[in-house]
Write a protein that holds these residues in place. Structure first.
Motif, short mmCIF file in Angstrom:
data_model
loop_
_atom_site.label_atom_id
_atom_site.label_comp_id
_atom_site.label_asym_id
_atom_site.label_seq_id
_atom_site.Cartn_x
_atom_site.Cartn_y
_atom_site.Cartn_z
N LEU A 104 58.15 -36.15 1.69
CA LEU A 104 59.20 -36.79 2.49
C LEU A 104 60.43 -35.90 2.56
O LEU A 104 60.97 -35.48 1.54
N ASP A 105 60.86 -35.61 3.76
CA ASP A 105 62.07 -34.81 3.98
C ASP A 105 63.19 -35.75 4.43
O ASP A 105 63.22 -36.18 5.58
N PHE A 106 64.11 -36.04 3.52
CA PHE A 106 65.15 -37.02 3.81
C PHE A 106 66.28 -36.45 4.66
O PHE A 106 67.22 -37.16 4.99
N THR A 107 66.16 -35.17 5.02
CA THR A 107 67.12 -34.58 5.96
C THR A 107 66.68 -34.76 7.40
O THR A 107 67.43 -34.47 8.33
N GLN A 108 65.44 -35.22 7.59
CA GLN A 108 64.91 -35.45 8.93
C GLN A 108 65.62 -36.63 9.59
O GLN A 108 66.21 -37.47 8.92
N PRO A 109 65.53 -36.70 10.93
CA PRO A 109 66.04 -37.90 11.62
C PRO A 109 65.27 -39.15 11.14
O PRO A 109 64.13 -39.05 10.68
N LYS A 110 65.93 -40.29 11.22
CA LYS A 110 65.33 -41.53 10.72
C LYS A 110 63.99 -41.84 11.39
O LYS A 110 63.06 -42.33 10.73
N TRP A 111 63.86 -41.56 12.68
CA TRP A 111 62.60 -41.88 13.37
C TRP A 111 61.44 -41.07 12.79
O TRP A 111 60.32 -41.59 12.64
N ALA A 112 61.69 -39.79 12.46
CA ALA A 112 60.62 -38.95 11.90
C ALA A 112 60.24 -39.43 10.50
O ALA A 112 59.06 -39.44 10.13
N LEU A 113 61.24 -39.83 9.73
CA LEU A 113 60.99 -40.34 8.39
C LEU A 113 60.21 -41.65 8.46
O LEU A 113 59.33 -41.91 7.63
#
Length: 345
Positions: free
Chosen positions: A39-48
């Motif tokens: 999980l990359d928590f720097t990604q946009p919320k939609w991608a997460l």
């Protein structure tokens, strides 16, 4: 994956702020170490959200697992919606002996007798509060997990706090509560707010109160500043007296962060210069609302500084005294709002 589970997960992830998502997932404990690293928590919320939905399918999570995650977030962050306080009345002899296991079993049983399709999850918090999540359905539709009701109840107390409850659901919840707690009546406490801890502390008197004494000693003013000695000597007595009365009315120290108080006026119009209004038989109706980020502290400061007169009017001091922030004012004085009665069968 069930479509309702997918929508519930999507909505929940969108609801949780980015900075709280990782600690909430860690507390949940359903992800493996490898899945956490993916999980990359720097990604946009939609991608997460898409990544978590993929993990949801991979792990075959059910509605039960998503509800667990939601309850962890809501319990840790309760100030997300409007909370309403209720008070249980007329206890039976064994009301004080009701334990958690007994309460859980009877509450679920009574509610499911009233509603054919309903999902109930009950969890005890570290502060001894019992948290109840209810997803409502009816005789034809499955429980709607997108719009759950949350209920908080401290066992062995008569207080209940509810969020997101419709008028249709209110009598059903009321009956289940009185039957499972061994009370006979539940009424609206006329107290609401967005901060659950604030209305709980106000209603349960969990803040520092100041009581009047026959020979009161003036309280020390906080944040004292250097001023002219002559002026200070002249005004210190009055200032100390205002501070004492303000603290007696609203409390001392950190006060519950109540955000509003509403007064509904249903009184006769009294003004000899306006005969048209004065001679009307119908009462004059209007609503007055006080609002602040911390209403009790604001009112206390007004009284302390001399902006508001002291002793404090009962209309304002009744907020902490009675644990209410909704009042109906009639010609006979403050009156109660409509009570909700539920008789035990």
């Amino acid at each position: 994956m069930d479509e309702s589970i997918k929508r519930t997960m999507q909505r929940l992830v969108r609801r949780i702020p980015n900075q709280l998502l990782k600690p909430t997932l860690d507390k949940w404990g359903r992800l493996t170490a490898a899945q956490k690293q993916s999980l990359d928590f720097t990604q946009p919320k939609w991608a997460l959200t898409e990544r978590l939905l993929a993990l949801c399918e991979e792990n075959e999570w059910t509605a039960k697992h998503i509800i667990e995650l939601e309850m962890i977030y809501v319990i840790d962050n309760p100030n997300q919606g409007m909370w309403y306080a209720f008070q249980l009345m007329d206890p039976e002899d064994d009301a004080a002996s009701v334990e958690l296991a007994q309460f859980k079993e009877q509450f679920k049983s009574h509610l499911r007798e009233l509603v054919k399709h309903v999902s109930v999850k009950i969890k005890k918090h570290t502060d001894e509060a019992v948290w109840i999540r209810i997803a409502w359905g009816d005789g034809f539709t499955r429980p709607n997990h997108l719009k759950p009701t949350y209920v908080v109840h401290h066992l062995q107390t008569p207080y209940v706090f509810v969020s997101s409850l419709t008028s249709k659901q209110k009598p059903l919840l009321s009956q289940a509560l009185v039957l499972s707690t061994r009370y006979n009546v539940i009424k609206d406490a006329n107290l609401s707010g967005r901060k659950l801890t604030a209305i709980r502390d106000l209603l349960m008197r969990q803040y520092q109160q100041v009581f009047p004494t026959k020979f009161p000693s003036p309280l020390t003013e906080k944040n004292e500043t250097v001023s002219n000695p002559c002026i200070e000597k002249e005004q210190s007595g009055a200032a100390a007296n205002r501070l004492q009365m303000a603290c007696e009315a609203f409390g001392d120290g950190e006060l519950p962060q109540l955000q509003s108080a509403v007064y509904k006026l249903e009184t006769k119009f009294k003004d000899p210069t306006n005969k048209t209004m004065t001679e009307q038989e119908e009462p004059f109706k209007c609503v007055i609302k006080f609002a602040s980020t911390n209403l009790l502290e604001s009112l206390k400061q007004c009284a302390t500084s001399g902006i508001a007169s002291t002793p404090v009017t009962p209309l304002l001091s009744s907020i902490p005294l009675k644990g209410r922030n909704y009042f109906v004012i009639t010609d006979n004085g403050p009156g109660p709002t409509t009570q909700m009665h539920t008789s035990q069968k």
